[in-house]
Scaffold this motif. Structure first.
Motif, PDB file in Angstrom:
ATOM      1  N   LYS A 105      -3.977  -9.256   1.711  1.00 24.97           N
ATOM      2  CA  LYS A 105      -4.848  -9.021   0.551  1.00 24.97           C
ATOM      3  C   LYS A 105      -5.475  -7.630   0.622  1.00 24.97           C
ATOM      4  O   LYS A 105      -5.629  -6.957  -0.406  1.00 24.97           O
ATOM      5  CB  LYS A 105      -5.925 -10.097   0.492  1.00 24.97           C
ATOM      6  CG  LYS A 105      -5.399 -11.496   0.204  1.00 24.97           C
ATOM      7  CD  LYS A 105      -6.489 -12.534   0.356  1.00 24.97           C
ATOM      8  CE  LYS A 105      -5.950 -13.945   0.204  1.00 24.97           C
ATOM      9  NZ  LYS A 105      -6.976 -14.975   0.484  1.00 24.97           N
ATOM     10  N   ASN A 106      -5.815  -7.192   1.836  1.00 21.25           N
ATOM     11  CA  ASN A 106      -6.360  -5.849   1.998  1.00 21.25           C
ATOM     12  C   ASN A 106      -5.342  -4.781   1.611  1.00 21.25           C
ATOM     13  O   ASN A 106      -5.699  -3.733   1.052  1.00 21.25           O
ATOM     14  CB  ASN A 106      -6.822  -5.632   3.443  1.00 21.25           C
ATOM     15  CG  ASN A 106      -8.100  -6.388   3.764  1.00 21.25           C
ATOM     16  OD1 ASN A 106      -8.868  -6.728   2.874  1.00 21.25           O
ATOM     17  ND2 ASN A 106      -8.322  -6.657   5.041  1.00 21.25           N
ATOM     18  N   LEU A 127      -3.081  -5.132  -0.686  1.00 23.04           N
ATOM     19  CA  LEU A 127      -3.057  -5.106  -2.147  1.00 23.04           C
ATOM     20  C   LEU A 127      -4.236  -4.309  -2.692  1.00 23.04           C
ATOM     21  O   LEU A 127      -4.089  -3.534  -3.645  1.00 23.04           O
ATOM     22  CB  LEU A 127      -3.079  -6.530  -2.700  1.00 23.04           C
ATOM     23  CG  LEU A 127      -1.824  -7.368  -2.439  1.00 23.04           C
ATOM     24  CD1 LEU A 127      -2.052  -8.813  -2.871  1.00 23.04           C
ATOM     25  CD2 LEU A 127      -0.617  -6.782  -3.159  1.00 23.04           C
ATOM     26  N   SER A 128      -5.402  -4.480  -2.095  1.00 17.79           N
ATOM     27  CA  SER A 128      -6.575  -3.709  -2.510  1.00 17.79           C
ATOM     28  C   SER A 128      -6.361  -2.222  -2.248  1.00 17.79           C
ATOM     29  O   SER A 128      -6.781  -1.372  -3.050  1.00 17.79           O
ATOM     30  CB  SER A 128      -7.820  -4.197  -1.764  1.00 17.79           C
ATOM     31  OG  SER A 128      -8.177  -5.506  -2.171  1.00 17.79           O
ATOM     32  N   LEU A 178      -4.299  -0.749  -5.044  1.00 18.33           N
ATOM     33  CA  LEU A 178      -5.105  -0.495  -6.228  1.00 18.33           C
ATOM     34  C   LEU A 178      -5.997   0.726  -6.052  1.00 18.33           C
ATOM     35  O   LEU A 178      -6.185   1.505  -6.990  1.00 18.33           O
ATOM     36  CB  LEU A 178      -5.959  -1.721  -6.547  1.00 18.33           C
ATOM     37  CG  LEU A 178      -5.204  -2.985  -6.987  1.00 18.33           C
ATOM     38  CD1 LEU A 178      -6.172  -4.154  -7.131  1.00 18.33           C
ATOM     39  CD2 LEU A 178      -4.445  -2.746  -8.289  1.00 18.33           C
ATOM     40  N   GLU A 224       0.814  -1.209   0.000  1.00 19.50           N
ATOM     41  CA  GLU A 224       0.000   0.000   0.000  1.00 19.50           C
ATOM     42  C   GLU A 224       0.852   1.266   0.000  1.00 19.50           C
ATOM     43  O   GLU A 224       0.346   2.362  -0.285  1.00 19.50           O
ATOM     44  CB  GLU A 224      -0.950  -0.009   1.198  1.00 19.50           C
ATOM     45  CG  GLU A 224      -0.291   0.254   2.554  1.00 19.50           C
ATOM     46  CD  GLU A 224       0.356  -0.973   3.172  1.00 19.50           C
ATOM     47  OE1 GLU A 224       0.675  -0.913   4.384  1.00 19.50           O
ATOM     48  OE2 GLU A 224       0.533  -1.985   2.469  1.00 19.50           O
ATOM     49  N   ILE A 242      -9.046  -9.321  -4.650  1.00 22.18           N
ATOM     50  CA  ILE A 242      -8.944  -7.941  -5.128  1.00 22.18           C
ATOM     51  C   ILE A 242     -10.001  -7.613  -6.181  1.00 22.18           C
ATOM     52  O   ILE A 242     -10.052  -6.497  -6.700  1.00 22.18           O
ATOM     53  CB  ILE A 242      -7.536  -7.630  -5.679  1.00 22.18           C
ATOM     54  CG1 ILE A 242      -7.214  -8.511  -6.891  1.00 22.18           C
ATOM     55  CG2 ILE A 242      -6.492  -7.775  -4.590  1.00 22.18           C
ATOM     56  CD1 ILE A 242      -5.854  -8.226  -7.513  1.00 22.18           C
ATOM     57  N   THR A 282      -6.483 -12.862  -6.878  1.00 24.05           N
ATOM     58  CA  THR A 282      -7.351 -12.197  -7.859  1.00 24.05           C
ATOM     59  C   THR A 282      -8.799 -12.163  -7.379  1.00 24.05           C
ATOM     60  O   THR A 282      -9.513 -11.188  -7.609  1.00 24.05           O
ATOM     61  CB  THR A 282      -7.265 -12.881  -9.237  1.00 24.05           C
ATOM     62  OG1 THR A 282      -7.624 -14.259  -9.126  1.00 24.05           O
ATOM     63  CG2 THR A 282      -5.862 -12.769  -9.807  1.00 24.05           C
TER      64      THR A 282
END
Length: 277
Positions: A94-95, A97-98, A101, A75, A129, A126
């Protein structure tokens, strides 16, 4: 004097508004994080096997860090490379990575052929996200369109219109898997109609069987037509790239090819497009 002040104020307002408008200016820094802490199945160090990959980012003004040195904090970066992780990512990871984005960052996902690698950890990413791309647990083969007469070094000239395919005439995937690409995602390249996949009926991968062995002899083949091999997607202002091969952008420290994988055909141009995208 009043005119200078007026235009100065207008310029400041334009910059301020642009900074609040998604996608109008870069929302993230020119920094790349390489994830090397999830038991990645690359067979060596990222600094060695991805030396030219790293150099291409640096040539574009990026600073590059390894997660093993700075921690896994995507992030805080502009882009992250995730290549064949064997350890599952936590919900918190995973959060992150979101979050990358949501700030306009970029995720580069590299899978591999089965049974060398099980793509389940990548597919879990995948899904988390919100990207409609998945990596198949198979191996792509082609007896006609290949590099150096090697059936599992598959070449393709079948590109869709996309910023990532600009300037490409042919790329080569050095043993890889196919992709599933659904709604909201874009196919960038497809395999030639002469390609086929390998259904798993072989013994598990071993280093001895992977070198100098025609891998299709270990499988039963199934004919397929123009399946996706390179894909991309936008998630809000963020971007995701996916290909089922790690060698496509890698170095080759041995003698399997003359030079490095990344320098064969238009592989390097594809990477340059990814960086500029």
């Amino acid at each position: 004097m009043k005119r200078i002040v007026f235009y100065g104020v207008v310029f400041i307002l334009v910059i301020a508004l642009a900074s609040c408008w998604p996608g109008s200016i870069p929302l993230v820094p020119k920094t790349l994080l390489i994830d090397d802490i999830h038991n990645n199945a690359i067979g060596g160090s990222f600094n060695t096997l991805f030396a030219k990959f790293i150099q291409e980012f640096q040539a574009k003004g990026y600073s590059v860090s390894l997660a093993s040195s700075v921690g896994f904090s995507p992030e805080n970066y502009g882009a992250v490379l995730i290549a064949v992780p064997q350890l599952s990512y936590t919900a918190a990871e995973k959060n992150k990575l979101s979050s990358l984005l949501s700030r306009g960052g970029k995720i580069i996902l590299l899978g591999e052929w089965y049974s060398y690698y099980n793509n389940a950890p990548l597919n879990a990413i995948t899904t988390a996200i919100g990207v409609n791309i998945s990596f198949n647990n198979n191996e792509l083969l082609d007896k006609t369109n290949n590099y150096d007469g090697t059936t599992y070094w598959v070449t393709t000239t079948k590109f869709e219109t996309h910023p990532l395919s600009a300037g490409l005439s042919k790329i080569v995937i050095f043993a890889g898997c196919t992709l599933n690409v659904g709604a909201g995602a874009d196919v960038v390249a497809r395999a030639e109609a002469t390609s086929y996949t390998a259904s798993v009926e072989a013994a598990p991968f071993s280093a001895e069987s992977s070198i100098g062995v025609s891998q299709e002899e270990e499988y039963d083949s199934q004919v397929i037509i123009s399946v996706p091999v390179v894909a991309a997607a936008r998630v809000g202002v963020g971007k995701v790239f996916a290909v089922g091969d790690t060698n496509i952008f890698g170095n080759e420290p041995g003698s399997l090819v003359s030079g490095d994988y990344i320098d064969i055909l238009n592989n390097k141009k594809l990477l340059q497009n990814i960086i500029d995208w």
